[in-house]
Design a protein around this motif. Structure first.
Motif, PDB file in Angstrom:
ATOM      1  N   ASP A 122       2.440   6.523   3.880  1.00  0.00           N
ATOM      2  CA  ASP A 122       2.428   6.229   2.451  1.00  0.00           C
ATOM      3  C   ASP A 122       2.853   7.476   1.689  1.00  0.00           C
ATOM      4  OD1 ASP A 122       0.218   7.855   2.714  1.00  0.00           O
ATOM      5  OD2 ASP A 122      -1.231   6.394   1.928  1.00  0.00           O
ATOM      6  N   THR A 171      -6.882   1.093   3.922  1.00  0.00           N
ATOM      7  CA  THR A 171      -5.732   1.645   4.645  1.00  0.00           C
ATOM      8  C   THR A 171      -6.106   2.338   5.955  1.00  0.00           C
ATOM      9  OG1 THR A 171      -5.883   3.694   3.354  1.00  0.00           O
ATOM     10  CG2 THR A 171      -4.407   1.965   2.521  1.00  0.00           C
ATOM     11  N   TYR A 200       0.816  -1.215   0.000  1.00  0.00           N
ATOM     12  CA  TYR A 200       0.000   0.000   0.000  1.00  0.00           C
ATOM     13  C   TYR A 200       0.853   1.271   0.000  1.00  0.00           C
ATOM     14  CZ  TYR A 200      -4.262  -2.675   0.996  1.00  0.00           C
ATOM     15  OH  TYR A 200      -5.336  -3.547   0.925  1.00  0.00           O
ATOM     16  N   ALA A 202      -3.326   0.202  -4.769  1.00  0.00           N
ATOM     17  CA  ALA A 202      -2.618   1.431  -4.406  1.00  0.00           C
ATOM     18  C   ALA A 202      -2.134   2.196  -5.631  1.00  0.00           C
ATOM     19  CB  ALA A 202      -1.448   1.101  -3.482  1.00  0.00           C
TER      20      ALA A 202
END
Length: 670
Positions: free
Chosen positions: A511, A480, A441, A641
């Motif tokens: 991220d 997420t 991710y 992602a």
């Protein structure tokens, strides 16, 4: 030493007059003696190589001295030239400089050699037994001098610690380009490392040691906390108490492994961590990273049972051999919920693994005096080690390989670690946890350092980061949300958990969107004078895109490409022209020399529009390169992602995989 004297010493580089010899400090935690591997002619070459840093008038004295170091320690460290000033992460303004970016790099590499941070500071080893910042003190002195003198129109080139020199470049180029251990592939065995390192022509930079991005054990504690938390979530019948009353057992209180006790306590578990090196135990106990120390099995197990019963969140160090610990737990049928290992098995025969049946000093002597006998002792110990782990696993313990080559070396030793010739009986933590839950991710170990060295500024950055994550949570997809919630809890509790050792630094899994938004907010805070000095941002190499390592970071890649290194190499190249202040590329790190290629970066935020442009471009690439590769390997989380990333950035166009029906393949004639 005064600030003026410190700055003068940095600018001097290698001194014009030969400094007096320095006595060997027995109080320091020294690297073990390295095995003798050079021929008589190669020893002469090693001395010749070392002498080229010094004027000829020093050679007669230093030749004998360096030959003596090589004979005594297996390496030439040039102890005489170790500086008199304490090496530590001072405020950026304390370092003499013409380039603020270079001053930030001096701060970062100094932190890697701080006595409270480095594993073997006198041998320039930061962590992992052989993770070096430089090979010798001449390289340190020259590099610091070059950094102090350079401008933003120059780039310092470092070959495995050796400062090749300052080269003309431009303001948007990296100030430093680092390579460590870049070998011709057929010359990258463990013995090749020992030989070429002894010759003084290469080094093992580990990951953040040779790239100046180490921030003490905090640098791994967030990832370890994530791992322990999610391993606990996998336990059957764990109840609503999480890890309360659950026992986690592992080994290692060194530079990276020292994060384990702190992480387990943050996760709410009872932790027992074995460590054979008394100095490492003492260091982590004094620093507050381990709560209690025991040197007998009886006292330890009594305390374990009490802590489990009371559901304490507590860390216990066993000063002794981990094999003895595992065997005692198995024989006494003490319930262990979670287990792992963080001995430095990337370096099993030169101080990375201490076999059962030998004392610490006895083992250090034997690995040099009888290397073949020591190798056999290690193999026998690994077999016992695995047998005890297997007994506890059969009773329900969840055990994972922590990417330290435990399963790899145990398998090579003949231990019972295989389900079949191609499959280990235990997963890598990346396969089960870090890969699918984080890396696919785009979540990875983002970090920053306040160059003011002011705890108040670190507090301010914690608050900024927490605010950014709260905003992201408002629109986070279900895929997420758990990661963001865990990360928010982490950053809100970070200051209370007393994580800082060395520089005023913080680790936070994030991220691409999170990293960019946090860095953007930092840059704005500096521009608006809310933060008074630049902030260095970076990451561990152990990340989404930074490392190709088939037994760790890319162990959840199943299309065969886990043994390729295009991702890590492309990442460093891409970072270098998108705005990184410095970049590094390494052979070796975590799982061992020849087993991994990894790279990293540092980026200085100074509040300028240029820094804002660089962070946007570089951070987006630095994360999404790895997601794209993981997506092509058909990892469904990464496909999700990278699809989201393409929606957010129209200029991003990634080749997506077509999924193949396995039933179709099963019908093929082979």
């Amino acid at each position: 030493m005064s600030l003026n004297a410190f700055q003068k010493s940095i600018l001097e580089g290698i001194p014009d007059r030969l400094p007096p010899e320095k006595p060997y400090d027995k109080k320091a935690n020294h690297a073990p003696r390295r095995k003798e591997i050079l021929s008589a002619e190669e020893k002469k070459l090693a001395v010749k190589n070392a002498l080229r840093y010094f004027p000829e008038r020093f050679h007669a004295v230093l030749a004998q001295e360096f030959a003596g170091e090589l004979e005594t320690y297996g390496r030439i460290y040039m102890y005489r030239f170790r500086p008199d000033y304490p090496i530590t992460a001072r405020s950026i303004d304390a370092f003499p400089h013409r380039s603020a970016q270079a001053a930030a790099i001096m701060l970062m590499l100094s932190n890697n050699l701080d006595h409270s941070v480095a594993q073997h500071p006198h041998e320039l080893i930061t962590y992992g037994g052989n993770g070096a910042v430089f090979q010798n003190w001449a390289q340190y002195l020259l590099s610091m001098q070059y950094l102090a003198r350079m401008t933003d129109e120059q780039t310092l080139v470092l070959y495995s610690g050796h400062p090749l020199g300052l080269f003309p470049s431009h303001r948007d180029a990296p100030r430093v380009v680092v390579t460590n251990g870049m070998m011709i592939p057929n010359y990258s065995s463990a013995d090749d490392y020992e030989r070429f390192n002894a010759l003084g022509v290469t080094q093992y930079g580990q990951m953040t040691a040779g790239s100046f991005m180490y921030i003490g054990p905090q640098g791994i504690v967030h990832g370890t906390t994530i791992t322990v938390l999610n391993a606990g979530r996998m336990l059957k019948g764990r109840g609503d108490d999480g890890l309360a009353g659950k026992l986690f057992v592992s080994s290692g209180l060194g530079g990276m492994s020292g994060a384990q006790p702190k992480a387990a306590v943050i996760a709410g578990a009872v932790a027992v961590i074995a460590e054979v090196n008394p100095k490492a135990v003492q260091t982590r106990h004094v620093q507050g990273w381990v709560d209690e120390v025991y040197d007998t099995i009886d006292a330890l197990t009594s305390r374990v049972l009490q802590a489990k019963k009371n559901k304490e969140a507590v860390s216990l160090a066993y000063q002794g051999n981990v094999v003895d610990l595992w065997e005692a737990l198995a024989e006494r049928e003490i319930d262990v919920a979670l287990g792992s290992d963080q001995t430095s098995l990337h370096n099993p025969y030169a101080g990375g693994y201490y076999p059962a049946g030998l004392g610490f000093e006895e083992a250090n002597e034997m690995m040099v005096s009888d290397p073949s006998g020591f190798r056999q002792k290690v193999k026998e110990s690994l077999i016992r080690h695995v047998n005890a782990v297997n007994r506890l696993s059969d009773r329900g313990m969840y055990f994972w390989d922590y990417g330290n080559a435990f399963l790899l070396e145990a398998g090579r030793a003949g231990a019972d670690v295989f389900l079949d010739p191609q499959t280990y009986r235990y997963p890598s933590y990346v396969q089960d946890i870090m890969g699918p839950m984080c890396f696919d991710y785009g979540f990875g170990p983002f970090r920053w350092v306040c160059t003011s060295n002011d705890p108040e500024e670190l507090h301010a950055t914690d608050q900024i980061a927490a605010r950014v994550i709260r905003d992201l949570l408002k629109k986070a997809p279900a895929e997420t949300r758990q990661q963001l919630q865990d990360n928010l809890r982490w950053i809100e509790q970070a200051e209370k958990n007393n994580l800082v050792v060395g520089s005023q630094a913080r680790i936070l899994y994030a991220d691409s969107e999170g990293r960019i938004n946090i860095a953007r907010a930092f840059n704005q805070a500096i521009r608006e004078k809310q933060i008074k000095a630049p902030i260095v941002i970076g990451r561990d190499h152990h990340d989404v895109s930074g490392t190709d390592s088939p037994y760790r970071e890319t162990s959840n890649i199943y299309d065969g490409s886990q043994f390729t290194a295009d991702m890590a190499v492309q990442n460093v190249i891409g970072d270098s022209f998108r705005g990184a202040t410095w970049v590094s590329l390494h052979n070796g790190g975590g799982v061992g020399w020849g087993e991994v290629i990894n790279g990293g970066f540092g980026l200085v935020l100074d509040g300028s529009a240029e820094a804002g442009r660089r962070l946007e471009s570089m951070l987006f690439w630095d994360v999404n390169n790895g997601i794209a590769r993981r997506s092509w390997a058909r990892n469904k989380e990464a496909v999700f992602a990278i699809t989201q990333a393409m929606k957010s950035e129209p200029r991003l166009i990634v080749t997506l995989p077509s999924m193949v029906d396995d039933e179709l393949l099963d019908q093929l004639k082979t």
